[in-house]
Design an enzyme around this catalytic site. Structure first.
Site, short mmCIF file in Angstrom:
data_model
loop_
_atom_site.label_atom_id
_atom_site.label_comp_id
_atom_site.label_asym_id
_atom_site.label_seq_id
_atom_site.Cartn_x
_atom_site.Cartn_y
_atom_site.Cartn_z
N GLU A 28 -2.26 -9.53 -13.98
CA GLU A 28 -2.40 -8.69 -13.84
C GLU A 28 -2.96 -7.82 -15.08
OE1 GLU A 28 2.26 -7.65 -14.76
OE2 GLU A 28 1.90 -8.64 -12.60
N VAL A 88 6.57 -5.41 -24.81
CA VAL A 88 7.70 -5.84 -25.66
C VAL A 88 7.63 -6.62 -26.42
CG1 VAL A 88 10.38 -6.57 -25.78
CG2 VAL A 88 9.27 -5.07 -23.72
N ARG A 102 0.10 -0.25 -20.80
CA ARG A 102 0.91 0.06 -21.88
C ARG A 102 1.56 -0.81 -22.96
NH1 ARG A 102 5.45 -3.14 -20.61
NH2 ARG A 102 5.62 -3.93 -18.71
N GLU A 127 0.01 -13.95 -3.12
CA GLU A 127 -1.31 -15.12 -4.10
C GLU A 127 -0.97 -16.70 -3.95
OE1 GLU A 127 -2.50 -12.88 -7.89
OE2 GLU A 127 -0.93 -14.36 -8.49
N LYS A 154 4.52 -10.25 -3.91
CA LYS A 154 4.82 -10.21 -4.85
C LYS A 154 4.78 -8.67 -4.47
CE LYS A 154 2.78 -13.18 -9.40
NZ LYS A 154 1.61 -12.68 -9.88
N LYS A 192 11.27 -12.69 -19.67
CA LYS A 192 10.37 -13.74 -20.94
C LYS A 192 11.11 -13.79 -21.85
CE LYS A 192 6.03 -11.93 -20.75
NZ LYS A 192 5.08 -10.22 -20.57
N ARG A 228 14.04 -12.71 -28.10
CA ARG A 228 14.52 -11.36 -27.17
C ARG A 228 16.47 -12.02 -27.35
NH1 ARG A 228 11.29 -8.85 -22.60
NH2 ARG A 228 9.05 -9.55 -22.88
N LYS A 282 -1.37 -4.07 -7.84
CA LYS A 282 -1.10 -4.84 -8.62
C LYS A 282 -1.52 -5.83 -7.60
CE LYS A 282 2.76 -5.14 -12.06
NZ LYS A 282 2.09 -4.38 -12.59
N ASN A 300 -1.17 -5.03 -17.76
CA ASN A 300 -0.05 -3.55 -18.43
C ASN A 300 -0.72 -3.01 -18.94
OD1 ASN A 300 2.73 -5.35 -17.04
ND2 ASN A 300 1.51 -6.53 -17.60
#
Length: 448
Positions: free
Chosen positions: A285, A292, A289, A197, A155, A234, A335, A112, A287
């Site tokens: 960034e 969720v 993949r 950042e 980060k 999240k 969630r 990242k 991801n």
């Protein structure tokens, strides 16, 4: 196909395999032997004891399971080894298709700290920050003083899932944030690299779903707002993001596709952006993949993203262009976690004596458990994802509120996020689309 994951995502992938006529093999730890995803799969194999490092993260057992059961491909889901370039490489060495980007691409976007530079070269806007990993506290202090200013965010370069992030408002706070983030990154990810950042107060977290095939085809499927977070993780996601102009949406989509193509990306992925109070978007960034929250995009596009992943990995072209993508209505995902929001989201694993899940118009529930099952203490606390679709955002929220009121989760010592979710959905700030990444923390602190 071998599904190298567990819980609701393993069941989610298995369902698409069943529809496509693809036999699937579930792997599981001893703690998950009685889980629904294990029973649903065509075959199942135990790959180790409960700790992840000895089961779901133990590559030799996963590869052996795939070879023994004749699996041609591995779907990694999200989390665990889903963004591990070494696992993708080992799969390839054993003649197994890894459903995701190529190992070298995953390495490129997984750092990242360095991917910020790659996206800047591709023409995407990025926040002021370090050009790569920061190697010392003294370097961090120089960058903060000369480039980012304060507040600044530290980060983990190999971070994910909202972990390995600290905000510093002064040089004194930066010293603590730097040391703590380096130590946490080493412990969680085996890599102590961090980067800096500029921190943007009052920002929103907006991400764009992309699909790229191996033939030069690429589309975006609109954006999602993921600003309702606790501890940088999240709680509620929705699509499309509220309050954006058509121009902003189009620009985010163009940035996402351009950035993905610039690194040779293939498969499903997410380009994440920060949206400042003035509307300016900056890249955060990639991801590499499935996310969720992918169901909210599925609900408004009608696409099965797991099916698209499998098709792309099999060498097929998308078969459609950006012009063919149509977005219909709005969707909200909540969630439902086994956590106690009143105790700093402490996990509350245990037996599920009762699990009543909702239904009705526009409701989808992706659950990893059934009544009588047990939420293990070893893994993520997610019990189910409740997704509501509506012709308008207001209808989607109303359906989500109704469905949450129908949901019953009960067991010894069990607490869930349901009361907090209902409070968030009913709050006027959320109803008006004025929420930011700090909204949940402010609400819990009594600031709203």
């Amino acid at each position: 196909m071998l599904i190298a994951n567990r819980g609701e995502i393993a069941l989610r992938v298995a369902r698409t395999c069943r529809e496509m006529g693809v036999p699937c093999v579930a792997v599981h730890s001893t703690a998950d032997a009685g889980a629904p995803f294990v029973a649903f799969a065509d075959e199942a194999v135990c790959v180790g004891p409960p700790p992840s490092r000895r089961s779901y993260l133990y590559m030799p057992s996963l590869i052996e399971a795939a070879r023994r059961h004749g699996a041609d491909a591995v779907h990694p889901g999200y989390g665990f080894l889903s963004e591990d370039a070494d696992f993708a490489r080992v799969c390839a060495e054993n003649g197994i298709t890894f459903i995701g980007p190529a190992p070298e691409v995953m390495e490129r976007v997984g750092d990242k700290a360095r991917v910020r530079g790659l996206m800047a070269e591709a023409g995407l806007p990025v926040l002021p920050g370090s050009a790569g990993p920061v190697t010392s506290l003294a370097e961090a202090e120089r960058i903060a003083a000369a480039t980012t200013g304060y507040p600044v965010v530290v980060k983990a370069a190999a971070g994910g899932g909202g972990r390995g992030i600290a905000v510093a408002g002064s040089p004194a706070e930066l010293r603590d944030a730097y040391r703590e983030t380096v130590a946490l990154a080493r412990a969680l990810f085996g890599n102590g690299d961090v980067y800096l950042e500029r921190y943007v107060p009052g920002a929103r977290h907006v991400e764009v779903q992309i699909l790229c095939d191996g033939h030069g085809g690429a589309v975006h499927l609109g954006e999602r707002d993921c600003s309702l977070q606790r501890r940088n993780q999240k709680l509620v996601e929705e699509a499309p993001a509220p309050g954006l102009s058509d121009g902003q949406r189009a620009e985010l989509g163009r940035h996402a596709v351009r950035g993905a193509l610039s690194v040779g990306y293939t498969g499903a992925g997410t380009m994440e952006f920060l949206l400042a109070p003035d509307g300016a978007a900056t890249f955060m960034e990639i991801n590499a993949r499935i996310q969720v929250e992918h169901p909210v995009t599925e609900m408004i596009t009608g696409l099965d993203l797991v099916r698209e992943q499998i098709r792309i990995a099999a060498g097929e072209a998308l078969g459609y262009t950006q012009h063919d993508v149509r977005l219909d209505g709005a969707a909200v995902e909540c969630r439902i976690n086994a956590e106690d929001p009143g105790a700093e989201f402490r996990p509350t694993p245990g037996r599920l004596d009762r699990l009543d899940l909702p239904g009705g118009p526009g409701i989808r529930v992706d659950a990893g458990f059934v009544a009588g099952g047990t939420v293990p203490p070893y893994y993520d606390s997610l019990i189910a994802k409740l997704v509501a679709w509506g012709g308008t955002r207001e209808q989607a929220i109303a359906r989500a509120e109704r469905a949450l009121a129908e949901t019953v989760v009960d067991g010894p010592g069990m607490r869930t996020t349901i009361p907090l979710l209902r409070r968030l959905l009913g709050h006027p700030v959320f109803a008006d689309g004025r929420h930011t990444t700090g909204f949940v923390n402010d609400l819990l602190a009594g600031g709203l």
